[in-house]
Design a protein around this motif. Structure first.
Motif, PDB file in Angstrom:
ATOM      1  N   LEU A  16      20.506   3.884  -5.467  1.00 53.57           N
ATOM      2  CA  LEU A  16      21.960   4.004  -5.578  1.00 53.57           C
ATOM      3  C   LEU A  16      22.462   5.419  -5.325  1.00 53.57           C
ATOM      4  O   LEU A  16      21.721   6.374  -5.447  1.00 53.57           O
ATOM      5  CB  LEU A  16      22.405   3.560  -6.968  1.00 53.57           C
ATOM      6  N   GLY A  22      26.112   1.219  -4.587  1.00 48.97           N
ATOM      7  CA  GLY A  22      26.695   1.656  -5.861  1.00 48.97           C
ATOM      8  C   GLY A  22      26.858   0.490  -6.809  1.00 48.97           C
ATOM      9  O   GLY A  22      25.903  -0.240  -7.094  1.00 48.97           O
ATOM     10  N   GLY A  23      28.098   0.292  -7.255  1.00 47.49           N
ATOM     11  CA  GLY A  23      28.376  -0.667  -8.317  1.00 47.49           C
ATOM     12  C   GLY A  23      27.996  -2.097  -7.997  1.00 47.49           C
ATOM     13  O   GLY A  23      27.529  -2.822  -8.871  1.00 47.49           O
ATOM     14  N   THR A  26      24.312  -2.622  -8.620  1.00 44.20           N
ATOM     15  CA  THR A  26      24.025  -2.674 -10.058  1.00 44.20           C
ATOM     16  C   THR A  26      24.511  -4.005 -10.626  1.00 44.20           C
ATOM     17  O   THR A  26      23.803  -4.669 -11.392  1.00 44.20           O
ATOM     18  CB  THR A  26      24.784  -1.541 -10.794  1.00 44.20           C
ATOM     19  N   ARG A 221      29.341   7.458  -5.604  1.00 42.98           N
ATOM     20  CA  ARG A 221      28.992   7.633  -4.202  1.00 42.98           C
ATOM     21  C   ARG A 221      29.823   8.782  -3.640  1.00 42.98           C
ATOM     22  O   ARG A 221      30.948   9.005  -4.073  1.00 42.98           O
ATOM     23  CB  ARG A 221      29.283   6.333  -3.438  1.00 42.98           C
ATOM     24  N   ARG A 225      37.330   8.739  -1.782  1.00 39.53           N
ATOM     25  CA  ARG A 225      38.179   8.029  -2.739  1.00 39.53           C
ATOM     26  C   ARG A 225      37.629   8.067  -4.174  1.00 39.53           C
ATOM     27  O   ARG A 225      38.312   7.679  -5.106  1.00 39.53           O
ATOM     28  CB  ARG A 225      38.402   6.600  -2.264  1.00 39.53           C
ATOM     29  N   LYS A 226      36.407   8.541  -4.342  1.00 41.81           N
ATOM     30  CA  LYS A 226      35.872   8.652  -5.711  1.00 41.81           C
ATOM     31  C   LYS A 226      36.503   9.820  -6.466  1.00 41.81           C
ATOM     32  O   LYS A 226      36.295   9.990  -7.662  1.00 41.81           O
ATOM     33  CB  LYS A 226      34.345   8.795  -5.674  1.00 41.81           C
ATOM     34  N   GLY A 247      25.283  11.832  -7.691  1.00 38.75           N
ATOM     35  CA  GLY A 247      25.483  10.811  -6.662  1.00 38.75           C
ATOM     36  C   GLY A 247      25.365  11.425  -5.283  1.00 38.75           C
ATOM     37  O   GLY A 247      25.195  12.631  -5.149  1.00 38.75           O
ATOM     38  N   ALA A 281      21.496  12.058  -5.665  1.00 41.28           N
ATOM     39  CA  ALA A 281      21.246  10.727  -6.230  1.00 41.28           C
ATOM     40  C   ALA A 281      20.284  10.814  -7.407  1.00 41.28           C
ATOM     41  O   ALA A 281      19.300  11.557  -7.363  1.00 41.28           O
ATOM     42  CB  ALA A 281      20.669   9.817  -5.152  1.00 41.28           C
ATOM     43  N   VAL A 282      20.576  10.058  -8.429  1.00 39.21           N
ATOM     44  CA  VAL A 282      19.715   9.992  -9.612  1.00 39.21           C
ATOM     45  C   VAL A 282      19.304   8.528  -9.775  1.00 39.21           C
ATOM     46  O   VAL A 282      20.163   7.641  -9.683  1.00 39.21           O
ATOM     47  CB  VAL A 282      20.511  10.479 -10.862  1.00 39.21           C
ATOM     48  N   MET A 287      20.003   7.708 -15.367  1.00 38.06           N
ATOM     49  CA  MET A 287      21.430   8.009 -15.490  1.00 38.06           C
ATOM     50  C   MET A 287      21.837   8.323 -16.928  1.00 38.06           C
ATOM     51  O   MET A 287      22.673   9.183 -17.173  1.00 38.06           O
ATOM     52  CB  MET A 287      22.271   6.842 -14.955  1.00 38.06           C
ATOM     53  N   GLY A 307      34.724  -0.274 -11.543  1.00 40.33           N
ATOM     54  CA  GLY A 307      34.330   1.040 -12.063  1.00 40.33           C
ATOM     55  C   GLY A 307      33.304   0.942 -13.174  1.00 40.33           C
ATOM     56  O   GLY A 307      33.666   0.811 -14.342  1.00 40.33           O
ATOM     57  N   LEU A 308      32.032   0.993 -12.801  1.00 40.64           N
ATOM     58  CA  LEU A 308      30.987   0.903 -13.831  1.00 40.64           C
ATOM     59  C   LEU A 308      30.770   2.220 -14.557  1.00 40.64           C
ATOM     60  O   LEU A 308      30.370   2.235 -15.717  1.00 40.64           O
ATOM     61  CB  LEU A 308      29.660   0.466 -13.190  1.00 40.64           C
ATOM     62  N   THR A 309      31.022   3.358 -13.872  1.00 34.49           N
ATOM     63  CA  THR A 309      30.636   4.631 -14.505  1.00 34.49           C
ATOM     64  C   THR A 309      31.399   4.906 -15.810  1.00 34.49           C
ATOM     65  O   THR A 309      30.780   5.386 -16.755  1.00 34.49           O
ATOM     66  CB  THR A 309      30.731   5.819 -13.526  1.00 34.49           C
ATOM     67  N   GLU A 312      29.557   2.993 -18.428  1.00 38.20           N
ATOM     68  CA  GLU A 312      28.245   3.570 -18.735  1.00 38.20           C
ATOM     69  C   GLU A 312      28.406   4.802 -19.617  1.00 38.20           C
ATOM     70  O   GLU A 312      27.658   5.000 -20.576  1.00 38.20           O
ATOM     71  CB  GLU A 312      27.517   3.912 -17.424  1.00 38.20           C
TER      72      GLU A 312
END
Ligand code: UDP
Length: 405
Positions: A16, A22-23, A26, A221, A225-226, A247, A281-282, A287, A307-309, A312
């Motif tokens: 990822l 990305g999301g 996951t 990512r 737009r992030k 990321g 990237a991790v 994470m 939006g998973l972050t 998390e």
């Protein structure tokens, strides 16, 4: 039940952080595992994007990943995959009709998977559930001429929403978007994603950090737009803190990455280059270490289907500042579990970060309330239970046999 999950570009096995990983990856991985936990037989169909991939892989979580030979056996940007969806769908139909396993329900992730899945479903009678994950209308609104989606995406998304047996929406904002697109509200079921609370928890190892310097973390990512550019622009308003960006490509490839270079140049011009650190990237299992090392998680996208972050971060007991967009407007309760600020507004973001860093009691209160919210609403088990009910409602397996008088 036998459940097929179709995720044409987002493999649950992918690394990822890179542009198209990305999301959704996951989401598919966690959901498949949670559905197995509910006793279902799950197969995930994703495109074979390397010649070395085997036909199927059995995962430790108990589901199978099937690699579909559609399009070239190499990584291709997802926006170039549309011409191969017919082939993908024909392959699925062949497997489900002539192979030794066919699903009771097919759950497509992303609109292109939806096209392939409907193609197969029309030939096999399998009911279809669709999660969009992202919508062309939203992307067009925010990216304008830079939107690289294939022409016709919005029309396909409208048609898919009307043809699928059920559309899974992930947040209230998406309900509104789809109603405006012309998808009947009665077709939709609101089932938000979950977060893995074994991996993302307040206790556990912590990535090294300087105890004297507050840490702002932002994750995702490396795409514009992030909102990473806005986070860097907010940093001059937050003296002393460091900004860690997780990321993008692996660390050794960062110097060659155009967006990473752009972030670096911006940090220079804002006078904060010594306080901005790009990690690259991790792996997913690491994470939690990064979230736990932060004083605040900032999620500042321009728009965000779910939006998973933020989830998390909340699950790791880290207070979140997010932009009031998409799923973040549902998951972060402003003033209770975190702060919400307008998107693309570095000044508002800087003010919010500075205020929260200065208020330890508020940070603690947000983190505690956020953990409660995660535990009561955002487990994958809950998500899998809700989806099992949807699958049962659309498939013949789930339909009760009428009582014989
Ligand atoms: N992620 C990761 N390693 C990274 C960067 C991101 O494992 O280096 C994961 C992150 O933990 C999250 C997902 O990628 O699970 C990103 O999901 P999100 O919904 O925030 O964004 P999307 O990629 O779907 O736009």
């Amino acid at each position: 039940m036998r459940i097929a999950m179709i995720s044409e570009h987002a493999s649950p096995l992918a690394v990822l952080g890179e542009e198209d990983a990305g999301g959704q990856n996951t989401h598919v991985a966690e959901l498949a595992a949670a559905l197995v936990g509910e006793g279902h037989d799950v197969r995930v169909y994703t495109r074979r994007d390397s010649p070395s991939l085997p036909d199927t892989v059995a995962t430790l979580d108990g589901y199978r990943v099937c690699h579909v030979p559609a399009g070239p056996a190499l990584r291709v940007p997802k926006d170039e995959l549309l011409p191969h969806m017919g082939e993908f769908g024909r392959w699925l139909a062949g497997q489900w009709r002539d192979g030794d396993w066919s699903p009771d329900v097919a759950h497509a992730h992303f609109w292109m998977s939806g096209l392939a899945t409907l193609h197969a479903a029309r030939r096999t009678g399998v009911p279809v559930v669709l999660t969009y994950h992202a919508l062309g209308t939203v992307k067009r609104r925010h990216q304008g001429a830079r939107d690289t989606s294939p022409p016709g995406r919005i029309g396909f998304e409208r048609a898919l929403g009307r043809a699928a047996d059920r559309v899974i929406v992930q947040c209230q904002d998406e309900v509104g978007e789809l109603v405006r697109l012309g998808v009947p509200r009665s077709r939709m079921a609101l089932v938000p994603s979950g977060v893995n609370q074994e991996v993302f928890r307040p206790d556990g190892p912590v990535a090294p950090r300087d105890p004297a310097r507050p840490r702002i973390l932002t994750v995702g990512r490396m795409v514009e737009r992030k909102g990473f550019l806005e986070v860097v622009r907010a940093m001059p308003a937050v003296p002393d803190a460091e900004c860690v960006v997780v990321g993008g490509p692996p660390a050794d490839l960062l110097p060659a990455d155009p967006f990473a270079r752009r972030l670096g140049a911006l940090a220079e011009s804002c006078g904060v280059a010594d306080r901005v650190r790009l990690v690259g990237a991790v792996p997913r299992e690491e994470m939690g270490r990064w979230y736990r090392s932060a004083d605040i998680l900032v999620a500042a996208p321009w728009y965000e289907p779910f939006g998973l972050t933020p989830l998390e971060g909340m699950a790791c007991g880290v207070p979140v500042i997010g932009t009031r967009v998409g799923g973040i407007a549902d998951t972060v309760v402003d003033g209770l579990t975190g702060d919400l600020v307008p998107p693309r507004d570095p000044r508002a973001l800087g003010t919010a970060i500075r205020r929260l860093l200065a208020d330890q009691v508020r940070r603690f209160a947000y983190a505690t309330a956020a953990l409660d919210r995660i535990r009561s609403r955002y487990s994958w088990k809950r998500c899998a239970e809700q989806l099992s009910a949807v699958y049962a409602a659309v498939s013949s397996v789930g339909r009760a046999t009428p009582a014989v008088a």
